[in-house]
Design a protein around this motif. Sequence first.
Motif, PDB file in Angstrom:
ATOM      1  N   SER A  72       0.859  -1.196   0.000  1.00  0.00           N
ATOM      2  CA  SER A  72       0.000   0.000   0.000  1.00  0.00           C
ATOM      3  C   SER A  72       0.891   1.240   0.000  1.00  0.00           C
ATOM      4  CB  SER A  72      -0.919  -0.004   1.227  1.00  0.00           C
ATOM      5  OG  SER A  72      -0.153  -0.017   2.419  1.00  0.00           O
ATOM      6  N   THR A  73       0.249   2.345  -0.294  1.00  0.00           N
ATOM      7  CA  THR A  73       0.990   3.605  -0.324  1.00  0.00           C
ATOM      8  C   THR A  73       1.153   4.117   1.090  1.00  0.00           C
ATOM      9  OG1 THR A  73      -1.057   4.821  -0.653  1.00  0.00           O
ATOM     10  CG2 THR A  73       0.150   4.176  -2.627  1.00  0.00           C
ATOM     11  N   ALA A  74       2.370   4.569   1.394  1.00  0.00           N
ATOM     12  CA  ALA A  74       2.657   5.123   2.711  1.00  0.00           C
ATOM     13  C   ALA A  74       2.429   6.643   2.751  1.00  0.00           C
ATOM     14  CB  ALA A  74       4.075   4.802   3.123  1.00  0.00           C
ATOM     15  N   ARG A  75       2.348   7.216   1.591  1.00  0.00           N
ATOM     16  CA  ARG A  75       2.073   8.661   1.471  1.00  0.00           C
ATOM     17  C   ARG A  75       1.359   8.878   0.148  1.00  0.00           C
ATOM     18  NH1 ARG A  75       5.463  10.805  -2.205  1.00  0.00           N
ATOM     19  NH2 ARG A  75       7.465   9.718  -2.624  1.00  0.00           N
ATOM     20  N   PRO A  76       0.798  10.028  -0.065  1.00  0.00           N
ATOM     21  CA  PRO A  76       0.138  10.293  -1.362  1.00  0.00           C
ATOM     22  C   PRO A  76       1.158  10.277  -2.482  1.00  0.00           C
ATOM     23  CG  PRO A  76      -0.594  11.840   0.306  1.00  0.00           C
ATOM     24  CD  PRO A  76       0.550  11.098   0.907  1.00  0.00           C
ATOM     25  N   VAL A  77       0.679   9.800  -3.644  1.00  0.00           N
ATOM     26  CA  VAL A  77       1.531   9.783  -4.828  1.00  0.00           C
ATOM     27  C   VAL A  77       1.643  11.207  -5.363  1.00  0.00           C
ATOM     28  CG1 VAL A  77       1.877   8.817  -7.117  1.00  0.00           C
ATOM     29  CG2 VAL A  77       0.782   7.446  -5.315  1.00  0.00           C
ATOM     30  N   GLN A  78       2.852  11.650  -5.565  1.00  0.00           N
ATOM     31  CA  GLN A  78       3.108  13.017  -6.010  1.00  0.00           C
ATOM     32  C   GLN A  78       3.527  13.013  -7.472  1.00  0.00           C
ATOM     33  OE1 GLN A  78       6.048  14.535  -3.312  1.00  0.00           O
ATOM     34  NE2 GLN A  78       4.699  14.302  -1.487  1.00  0.00           N
ATOM     35  N   ASP A  79       3.460  14.174  -8.012  1.00  0.00           N
ATOM     36  CA  ASP A  79       3.842  14.290  -9.423  1.00  0.00           C
ATOM     37  C   ASP A  79       5.327  14.074  -9.614  1.00  0.00           C
ATOM     38  OD1 ASP A  79       1.218  14.799  -9.933  1.00  0.00           O
ATOM     39  OD2 ASP A  79       1.451  16.996  -9.870  1.00  0.00           O
ATOM     40  N   THR A  80       6.065  14.294  -8.575  1.00  0.00           N
ATOM     41  CA  THR A  80       7.516  14.144  -8.705  1.00  0.00           C
ATOM     42  C   THR A  80       7.964  12.692  -8.625  1.00  0.00           C
ATOM     43  OG1 THR A  80       7.758  14.429  -6.328  1.00  0.00           O
ATOM     44  CG2 THR A  80       7.921  16.417  -7.712  1.00  0.00           C
ATOM     45  N   ASP A  81       7.069  11.775  -8.218  1.00  0.00           N
ATOM     46  CA  ASP A  81       7.448  10.376  -8.124  1.00  0.00           C
ATOM     47  C   ASP A  81       7.658   9.786  -9.503  1.00  0.00           C
ATOM     48  OD1 ASP A  81       7.328  10.354  -5.383  1.00  0.00           O
ATOM     49  OD2 ASP A  81       5.182   9.892  -5.355  1.00  0.00           O
ATOM     50  N   SER A  82       8.592   8.915  -9.600  1.00  0.00           N
ATOM     51  CA  SER A  82       8.911   8.282 -10.875  1.00  0.00           C
ATOM     52  C   SER A  82       7.717   7.491 -11.364  1.00  0.00           C
ATOM     53  CB  SER A  82      10.109   7.352 -10.697  1.00  0.00           C
ATOM     54  OG  SER A  82      10.352   6.641 -11.873  1.00  0.00           O
ATOM     55  N   PRO A  83       7.432   7.521 -12.634  1.00  0.00           N
ATOM     56  CA  PRO A  83       6.247   6.811 -13.139  1.00  0.00           C
ATOM     57  C   PRO A  83       6.398   5.295 -13.083  1.00  0.00           C
ATOM     58  CG  PRO A  83       7.499   7.745 -14.945  1.00  0.00           C
ATOM     59  CD  PRO A  83       8.148   8.268 -13.701  1.00  0.00           C
ATOM     60  N   ARG A  84       7.545   4.814 -12.878  1.00  0.00           N
ATOM     61  CA  ARG A  84       7.740   3.350 -12.820  1.00  0.00           C
ATOM     62  C   ARG A  84       8.594   2.999 -11.597  1.00  0.00           C
ATOM     63  NH1 ARG A  84       6.807  -0.355 -16.724  1.00  0.00           N
ATOM     64  NH2 ARG A  84       7.857  -2.392 -16.559  1.00  0.00           N
ATOM     65  N   GLN A  85       8.016   2.230 -10.730  1.00  0.00           N
ATOM     66  CA  GLN A  85       8.679   1.866  -9.476  1.00  0.00           C
ATOM     67  C   GLN A  85       8.870   0.328  -9.441  1.00  0.00           C
ATOM     68  OE1 GLN A  85       9.566   3.999  -6.986  1.00  0.00           O
ATOM     69  NE2 GLN A  85       8.748   5.853  -7.999  1.00  0.00           N
ATOM     70  N   THR A  86      10.082  -0.104  -9.161  1.00  0.00           N
ATOM     71  CA  THR A  86      10.368  -1.550  -9.017  1.00  0.00           C
ATOM     72  C   THR A  86      10.585  -1.861  -7.529  1.00  0.00           C
ATOM     73  OG1 THR A  86      11.393  -1.644 -11.203  1.00  0.00           O
ATOM     74  CG2 THR A  86      11.899  -3.443  -9.641  1.00  0.00           C
ATOM     75  N   LEU A  87       9.702  -2.711  -7.023  1.00  0.00           N
ATOM     76  CA  LEU A  87       9.738  -3.045  -5.589  1.00  0.00           C
ATOM     77  C   LEU A  87      10.248  -4.472  -5.388  1.00  0.00           C
ATOM     78  CD1 LEU A  87       6.269  -1.606  -4.495  1.00  0.00           C
ATOM     79  CD2 LEU A  87       8.463  -0.421  -4.670  1.00  0.00           C
ATOM     80  N   THR A  88      11.037  -4.651  -4.353  1.00  0.00           N
ATOM     81  CA  THR A  88      11.510  -5.999  -3.955  1.00  0.00           C
ATOM     82  C   THR A  88      10.994  -6.286  -2.550  1.00  0.00           C
ATOM     83  OG1 THR A  88      13.499  -5.761  -5.299  1.00  0.00           O
ATOM     84  CG2 THR A  88      13.506  -7.479  -3.585  1.00  0.00           C
ATOM     85  N   VAL A  89      10.165  -7.323  -2.463  1.00  0.00           N
ATOM     86  CA  VAL A  89       9.548  -7.697  -1.183  1.00  0.00           C
ATOM     87  C   VAL A  89      10.244  -8.968  -0.676  1.00  0.00           C
ATOM     88  CG1 VAL A  89       7.423  -8.357  -0.009  1.00  0.00           C
ATOM     89  CG2 VAL A  89       7.367  -6.676  -1.870  1.00  0.00           C
ATOM     90  N   LEU A  90      10.702  -8.937   0.563  1.00  0.00           N
ATOM     91  CA  LEU A  90      11.372 -10.073   1.203  1.00  0.00           C
ATOM     92  C   LEU A  90      10.342 -10.888   1.999  1.00  0.00           C
ATOM     93  CD1 LEU A  90      14.006 -11.596   1.931  1.00  0.00           C
ATOM     94  CD2 LEU A  90      14.167 -10.094   3.936  1.00  0.00           C
TER      95      LEU A  90
END
Length: 934
Positions: free
Chosen positions: A629-647
Motif C-alpha cells: 500500500s501507499t505510505a504517502r500520497p503519490v506526487q507528481d515528482t514520483d517516478s512513473p515506474r517503481q520496481t519493488l523488492t519484497v522479502l
Amino acid sequence: MVPAGWRSGLVSIGRVVGVFLLLGVLHKASAVIRYEILEEREKGFAVGNVVADLGLDLGSLSARRLRVVPRASRKFFEVNWETGEMFVNDRLDREELCGTLPSCTVTLELIVERPLELFRAEVVIQDINDNNPSFPAREMKLEISEAVAPGTRFPLESAHDPDVGSNSLQTYELSRNEYFALRVQTREDNTKYAELVLERALDWEREPSVQLVLTALDGGTPARSASLPIRITVLDANDNAPAFNQSLYRARVPEDAPPGTRVVQVRATDLDEGPNGEIIYSFGSHNRPGVQDLFALDLVTGMLTIKGQLDFEDTKLHEIYIQAKDKGANPEGAHCKVLVEVVDVNDNAPEITVTSVYSPVPEDAPLGTVIALLSVTDLDAGENGLVTCEVPPGLPFSLTSSLQNYFTLKTSAALDRETMPEYNLSITARDAGAPSLSALTTVRVQVLDINDNPPQSSQSYYDVYVEENNLPGVPILNLSVWDPDAPQNAHLSFFLLEQGAETGLVGRYFTINRDSGVVSSLVPLDYEDRREFKLTAHISDGGTPILTTNISVNIFVTDCNDNAPQILCPWPGGSSVVMLPRGSAVGHIVTRVVGWDADAGHNAWLSYSLLGAPNQSLFAVGLHTGQVSTARPVQDTDSPRQTLTVLITDNGEPSLSTTATLTVSITEESPEAQAEFSSGSDPREQNKNLTFYLLLALILVSVGFAVTVVGVIIFKVYKWKQSRALYRGPVSSLYRTPGPSVHADAVRGGLMPPHLYHQVYLTTDSRRSDPLMKKPSTSSPLASCQNTLRSCDPVFYRQVLGAESAPPGQQAPPNTDWRFSQAQRPGTSGSQNGDETGTWPNNQFDTEMLQAMILASASEAADGSSTLGGGAGTMGLSARYGPQFTLQHVPDYRQNVYIPGSNATLTNAAGKRDGKAPAGGNGNKKKSGKKEKK
C-alpha cells in the motif's frame, strides 16, 4: 543220576524248560525264559535262541541294541546279533558259582531299546561229576581201649565232594576186618558221614593195633572215590567214658555279635575219679572248615564263644561237633552236636544300579514316559531285604515297580525346559529294617527344548518420530524382542511388512537387519512428501514349527525448516506490472504479495517486508498480510515506474527467505477505467454465447438457491442447538470444546476444506511451539496449496494459476459488493488505525478469544446474517462480543483476497446498506453504472 542225553552231548543248544511269565514292565509285558546247560561248557557254546524265544525281530536286533546285563561282575553269556543265539562267554564252574547249593541258577536281564524292553532269563547250571571226594587228612589215628564194649561207635573223618546231587558223596566203604563194621549216617543237610562200629571186643594182648581203609564214593558215572587209611591203637582198659548230658545243643546268635559273645556251654560227666574223671573239651573232627575260625571253645568249662565275624548272608546255620575226653591213661571220648542259628540283622544297605537312562527328554514328552530303569539289591533277608525307592517330592517324576527289585522312573507331570532345563534326581533306596538303611544315587535328566514359545516383546507397537532429511542408513529403531526357548529355537529373524494395500514402502524407504532387528531408513525422509508410515515387524524364530509375532511400527516424520517460501502472487516468471493512479491517497492498496511455505507449523509462518524500492517512503508492506500500500500520497515528482523488492521470510530456525519483484506503473487514470475500456473493446465477442450462459446460469442459480435454502435451515437449527448448549455450560467449555467451525488459516489465507480441520489446543506460548498430530492434516503440500488457492476469490485464483479462459485484453470489472470501504480497512487504509506490525496473541486468553472470534465470524458468514462482518472494522464480532473486539485486535485476513489490477478489496454488505461508498471507487462510479446497464 545224570541223564544219558546230557552225557552224550545232546544238550548242545540247551532247551527251554520255563514258561513265559507275563509281567508289566515298560511298554510291553516282559517274559522269563529258562535254559539248562551243563557246567564246564566250552566258550562259544550255544545256549538257546533268545530272539526266537522272545518273539523279537532278528533284523532290528542290532538297531535295538540287545544286550545281556548279568547280576554278577563276570559276563558268562553274550548274544550274537546276527543269529540271535545266546552263547557261553566265560568258563562255567558250578562249584565256583553256587558252592554246595543244590540248584545253581544264573539270572540275566536282557535289555532292548527303541522302545525300551526288559526280559529276564535264567540259566540253570547242571552239575557234572568233575570233582573227586577228598578227606581233610591223609591218615586217621584212633586209640580204643580194649575195655570198650561191642556196639560202641567211633565217628570217622568225613570226606568232602564239591559236586551236588547224584554226583556228590553218596556212601563210604570199609576194608574187610573182624572187629569193625561201617555205618553211614545222614546229616540234616543231607550230607553223609561214616561211623565205625565195634562188633567184636578188642584184645590188646592179642592185637595191639588194627589197620583199616575207609573209601568215600560219589554217585557219578563212572564213580569217583577217595581213600583214608585208619590206624587203630588198642589201649589198655579205662572203665568209664565221659557222657554229655544231651547229645544236641541249639543256640541263636545275631550276626553282628561281637567276639567273645557266649553261645552255649556244653557239659559232660565222667564217673571215674582222678585224672580219669577230669574232662577236656575239644572240637570234633567232623566240623566243616572255618568253624574254628568263627568259634572258640573253652577246654575246661566247655563254653562256646564267638571268635570271628558271623555273616548271615554267608552261612545261616553252623553245625559244630564237640568231643569230651578224660585224662585217663586210655581216655575215651564222648561226642555232641551244637546247632548255632545266625539271626539276620539289617547290616547291609541297599545297592542301586542304573541300568538305562533316556536323556535328554523332550519337554513335550507325554505323561508316563520312561526315563530310567533301576535295579535294587539288598543282601539282607526278610523285612531287612525289602527295599522301596522314592524321589524327592514336588518333581515331575515318579517311581513304579515293574519287576521284583526293579523300578521304572517315569514322568508324572509336564516338563518345561524354560522353567527347569535339567534335573539331578536324588533317588533314595530304603529297606524295611530297624534301623532302616538307605542308599542314594543321582540320575541326571536333561530336558530337550521344543519350540513352544513365540517371540516376545515388551511392546505391542512402536511409535517412532524421525526428523526429516535424516541420514540414510542411520538406525531409527531397535526392536526389543526375545524368545525364551533354547538358542537354536530362539534364533530370531526380523522382516518388515507393509500394512494395508499400500506397497513398496519397505524396499523404497526402510530396511531391517534380519538378525538384530535394527530398523534403518534407506533414503532421507521428507515431511512434505509423506508424514506417516505404517509398517509391521514380522519376527519368526528358528524352531520347527516356526512361531511368529507381529509388532506394529508407526513412523512419524517431523518437520524441519528445509523449504524456503515460494511466491504465488505475483506469479513467478509472469508479467507483474501493477497500475497505480497518480494522486492516490495514503493507505491505497496497490497489490498483494502472496507467499506459501511447504513446511508446517511455525516453520510456515511468513512475514513480509520491503527489501528494496527507488523510494522507500512511498510504499509499505504488511508484515503478515503482504499487502503493498501507499505510505504517502503519490506526487507528481514520483517516478512513473517503481520496481519493488519484497522479502518473504519464514519463522523457522534458521529462517529461510525469498524475494518477490513487482513493478508499479504510476498512471494518470484509474485501473477501473482501463479495465472497462478493455472489456468493451469487442462487444460481439463478449455477447457471442450470452444466451447459452444466461440459461445455464439460471439453472445453476435455481438449483443452488434451493440447496442453499435447505442447508441454511438445517445449519440454523444446528447452530441454535449448539449455541444453547455452549452458553449454558461453564465458561471454560466455550474454549475447550469448540464445535464445527470454519478454519481460518492465519498464515496462508483463505478457507481450508472441512476434511482438513483439526481441533487443536495450544499453550500460552504457542507461537514458539507446533501442535503435534499423529494424523497429517494434508496428504501433500500441493493439496494444501490448492486448497488455499481455491478458498480465495475466483478471479484471483485464475490469475495465480494462469487461467486462459478469458480472451486477452478482457478483464471483468470489480464487484463493488466485495470492496471494503475506506472506514472498514485496517491499519492505515481505514478509519481505525490498527497495528501494522500484526503482533500475534501471546497469552492463552488472547489465543482462546481469537479462536472464539474467528468461529463466531465464520458462523455469521455461513448463516447469511452478514457477508464478512457485522459492522465496520469488526468482521461481525462486535455484535456478539461487544465493541471492544474490533479488527484492530485481530489481523484482517479478508485482505488476503485481492483482485489484481484493481484497488478493490473485500467489503461487507453492511457498509453498502449504510450508504457508504467504497474508497477509491468514486472516480469510476459512472462508468460502473454504464457497465451494469449493459
